[in-house]
Design an enzyme around this catalytic site. Structure first.
Site, mmCIF file in Angstrom:
data_model
loop_
_atom_site.group_PDB
_atom_site.id
_atom_site.type_symbol
_atom_site.label_atom_id
_atom_site.label_comp_id
_atom_site.label_asym_id
_atom_site.label_seq_id
_atom_site.Cartn_x
_atom_site.Cartn_y
_atom_site.Cartn_z
ATOM 1 N N ASP A 102 0.808 -1.227 0.000
ATOM 2 C CA ASP A 102 0.000 0.000 0.000
ATOM 3 C C ASP A 102 0.841 1.277 0.000
ATOM 4 O O ASP A 102 0.429 2.300 0.549
ATOM 5 C CB ASP A 102 -0.971 0.027 1.208
ATOM 6 C CG ASP A 102 -1.758 -1.250 1.322
ATOM 7 O OD1 ASP A 102 -2.239 -1.724 0.281
ATOM 8 O OD2 ASP A 102 -1.881 -1.794 2.438
ATOM 9 N N LYS A 139 2.252 2.225 -5.070
ATOM 10 C CA LYS A 139 2.998 1.746 -6.255
ATOM 11 C C LYS A 139 2.221 2.001 -7.544
ATOM 12 O O LYS A 139 2.805 2.317 -8.569
ATOM 13 C CB LYS A 139 3.267 0.228 -6.143
ATOM 14 C CG LYS A 139 4.196 -0.141 -5.022
ATOM 15 C CD LYS A 139 4.396 -1.637 -4.945
ATOM 16 C CE LYS A 139 3.188 -2.402 -4.435
ATOM 17 N NZ LYS A 139 2.781 -2.113 -3.052
ATOM 18 N N GLY A 145 -4.066 -4.215 -4.538
ATOM 19 C CA GLY A 145 -4.975 -3.210 -5.086
ATOM 20 C C GLY A 145 -4.135 -2.023 -5.505
ATOM 21 O O GLY A 145 -3.675 -1.270 -4.658
ATOM 22 N N HIS A 146 -3.874 -1.898 -6.798
ATOM 23 C CA HIS A 146 -3.024 -0.810 -7.300
ATOM 24 C C HIS A 146 -3.904 0.245 -7.971
ATOM 25 O O HIS A 146 -4.545 -0.030 -8.979
ATOM 26 C CB HIS A 146 -1.997 -1.356 -8.304
ATOM 27 C CG HIS A 146 -1.006 -2.289 -7.668
ATOM 28 N ND1 HIS A 146 -0.046 -2.979 -8.361
ATOM 29 C CD2 HIS A 146 -0.816 -2.623 -6.368
ATOM 30 C CE1 HIS A 146 0.675 -3.707 -7.519
ATOM 31 N NE2 HIS A 146 0.218 -3.512 -6.301
ATOM 32 N N GLN A 159 2.369 -6.058 -3.130
ATOM 33 C CA GLN A 159 2.618 -6.089 -1.685
ATOM 34 C C GLN A 159 3.907 -5.304 -1.373
ATOM 35 O O GLN A 159 4.213 -4.368 -2.087
ATOM 36 C CB GLN A 159 2.705 -7.531 -1.149
ATOM 37 C CG GLN A 159 1.373 -8.259 -1.094
ATOM 38 C CD GLN A 159 0.902 -8.805 -2.423
ATOM 39 O OE1 GLN A 159 1.654 -9.450 -3.117
ATOM 40 N NE2 GLN A 159 -0.323 -8.535 -2.789
HETATM 41 P P1 IMP Z 1 -2.519 -12.803 1.832
HETATM 42 O O1 IMP Z 1 -1.562 -12.262 0.821
HETATM 43 O O2 IMP Z 1 -3.954 -12.542 1.478
HETATM 44 O O3 IMP Z 1 -2.244 -14.233 2.144
HETATM 45 O O4 IMP Z 1 -2.292 -12.021 3.198
HETATM 46 C C1 IMP Z 1 -1.104 -12.138 3.972
HETATM 47 C C2 IMP Z 1 -0.735 -10.816 4.620
HETATM 48 O O5 IMP Z 1 -0.340 -9.880 3.635
HETATM 49 C C3 IMP Z 1 -1.894 -10.147 5.366
HETATM 50 O O6 IMP Z 1 -1.364 -9.446 6.481
HETATM 51 C C4 IMP Z 1 -2.441 -9.158 4.362
HETATM 52 O O7 IMP Z 1 -3.117 -8.075 4.968
HETATM 53 C C5 IMP Z 1 -1.148 -8.710 3.704
HETATM 54 N N1 IMP Z 1 -1.333 -8.241 2.333
HETATM 55 C C6 IMP Z 1 -1.534 -9.002 1.247
HETATM 56 N N2 IMP Z 1 -1.627 -8.234 0.154
HETATM 57 C C7 IMP Z 1 -1.469 -6.984 0.550
HETATM 58 C C8 IMP Z 1 -1.434 -5.727 -0.132
HETATM 59 O O8 IMP Z 1 -1.551 -5.635 -1.352
HETATM 60 N N3 IMP Z 1 -1.238 -4.626 0.647
HETATM 61 C C9 IMP Z 1 -1.061 -4.696 1.986
HETATM 62 N N4 IMP Z 1 -1.067 -5.847 2.659
HETATM 63 C C10 IMP Z 1 -1.284 -6.978 1.961
#
Ligand code: IMP
Length: 425
Positions: free
Chosen positions: A13, A16, A40-41, A222
């Site tokens: 977040d 990017k 979410g970009h 991420q």
């Molecule tokens: P997962 O990727 O859904 O398995 O989540 C694993 C961890 O990564 C959790 O803490 C999510 O909130 C975090 N996470 C996954 N994708 C994002 C992102 O795009 N932005 C921020 N945090 C993320």
């Protein structure tokens, strides 16, 4: 030839989307290398504002080839929706999906949610999108790849075999509902019809463009501190979000990358559980959350808030091989009289200046801050470094010095014009 990897330097977040859109103006190829619709970009252009979950952020520019690479995991239903949105709004970029990218199947989503429930107070706080289980299947070789959609008969057999195991786990281990085979089979035809034409040998496209000396951007998802190997394990995502992931997730040789840009917010946020050394609470956190709109693009969850962590940023710079930093949301700091930057940690009375890997140590360390004076003049939408007030400029210079990496771009608002190129990239 210019090939640039753009990664998130913190916990995701970082903004990017906007930066990739900015850098993609003259790009020939923009390729996403990891993650799925947990990301979410957001991009904003003449066509509107779009939160992209899978399609790369170059799609707003005419003539770009936008590749969803082999290292990603794709929920076909989400991708179909996103492609329809892109078509409806006439976003001009072309889209290609790697035949090697893995599918997130309905049983992955169910398993993600069941695993999280099972973890109880040790839950990771996943996005619930099936990311972890889809990557687990890839590694344990039960995965379904996009290319499998080209042979639906064989694919049905594979899914039937998988479901025997998955439904047993769902029902007997987690006490959850089973997933219906018929429901999945009914969808396969639609997935093939709507996605089939985009499925390609994307390595070939990238290699051709490399040979022709084209401008290629590699889009991270991420953030480095959520990387499966180098993040705050186990509170991480299930892929390599660091720059190294752009090589494996797209089939590119290590020598090809010319530059790595790390995007950082001027403060920190985190969604989901896990250690966050500079986390702040109460009014100060609430103020940042509200002004900066810190709610998840994908899940709508309120993001946790903290001050800029330079120890983590230095670690991130090393594991990504950063050449330069991009600082986003500088304008949010307009609202503070004092701005804090964490320059070291205290652990059981000792000062430490590295980012620990042990979850227990990470949860115990306390940030040691350096305080900087705020500024009265707004930086919102400022588009050149000359127009930035002297106190904010001083803060930027200090940040650069503390992290030890030059700041090349500063973002002062969500729109394309609120972007300062400090050095000519
Ligand atoms: P997962 O990727 O859904 O398995 O989540 C694993 C961890 O990564 C959790 O803490 C999510 O909130 C975090 N996470 C996954 N994708 C994002 C992102 O795009 N932005 C921020 N945090 C993320």
């Amino acid at each position: 030839m210019t090939i640039i990897t753009i990664i998130g330097g913190q916990w995701g977040d970082e903004g990017k989307g906007k930066i990739i859109d900015h850098m993609a103006k003259n790009a020939d190829v923009v390729a996403r290398y990891s993650g799925g619709n947990n990301a979410g970009h957001t991009i904003e252009n003449d066509h509107g504002k779009f939160a992209l979950h899978l399609v790369p952020c170059g799609v707003g520019w005419e003539g770009t080839k936008n590749i969803i690479g082999s290292g990603t995991v794709i929920d076909p239903n989400v991708l179909i929706e996103e492609l329809e949105l892109i078509k409806k709004n006439n976003l001009p970029g072309k889209i290609f999906i790697s035949e090697k990218a893995h599918l997130i199947m309905p049983y992955h989503i169910k398993l993600d949610q069941a695993e999280e429930n099972h973890r109880g107070n040790k839950a990771v706080g996943t996005t619930g999108r099936g990311i972890g289980p889809a990557y687990s299947d890839k590694i344990s070789r039960y995965g379904i790849r996009m290319g499998d959609l080209n042979n639906l008969e064989k694919l049905e057999l594979k899914i039937s075999e998988n479901l025997k195991i998955k439904n047993k786990i769902l029902k007997e281990i987690y006490g959850a509902d089973e997933v219906s085979e018929t429901d999945i089979f009914e969808k396969l035809d639609e997935w093939y019809k709507k996605l089939g034409k985009y499925i390609s040998n994307t390595e070939q496209i990238i290699h051709d463009n490399l040979e022709k000396n084209k401008y290629i951007l590699l889009e991270g998802a991420q953030g480095a501190l959520l990387d499966i190997d180098h993040g705050t394990y186990p509170y991480v995502t299930s892929s390599n979000s660091i720059s190294g992931g752009s090589l494996t997730g797209l089939g590119i040789g290590a020598k090809e990358i010319n530059k790595v840009l790390g995007v950082f917010k001027a403060f920190c946020t985190r969604v989901g559980e896990g250690p966050f050394p500079t986390e702040i609470f109460g009014d100060e956190a609430e103020k940042i959350r509200e002004i900066a709109g810190e709610f998840g693009t994908t899940t709508g969850r309120p993001r946790r808030i903290g001050w800029f962590d330079a120890v983590a940023a230095k670690y991130s710079a090393r594991i990504n091989g950063l050449d330069s930093l991009v600082i986003t949301k500088l304008d949010i700091l307009d609202h503070f009289e004092k701005i804090k930057v964490c320059t070291s940690y205290e652990y059981r009375g000792e000062k430490i200046d590295f980012f620990p890997s042990d979850e227990n140590i990470l949860s115990e360390i306390k940030p040691i801050y350096e305080e900087f004076e705020g500024w009265d003049e707004s930086t919102y939408n400022v588009d050149s470094i000359e127009k930035i007030n002297s106190k904010a400029k001083k803060f930027i210079k200090n940040l650069e010095k503390i992290v030890g990496i030059p700041i090349d771009i500063i973002s002062t608002g969500p729109s394309r014009k609120a972007t300062i190129e400090v050095n000519d990239l």
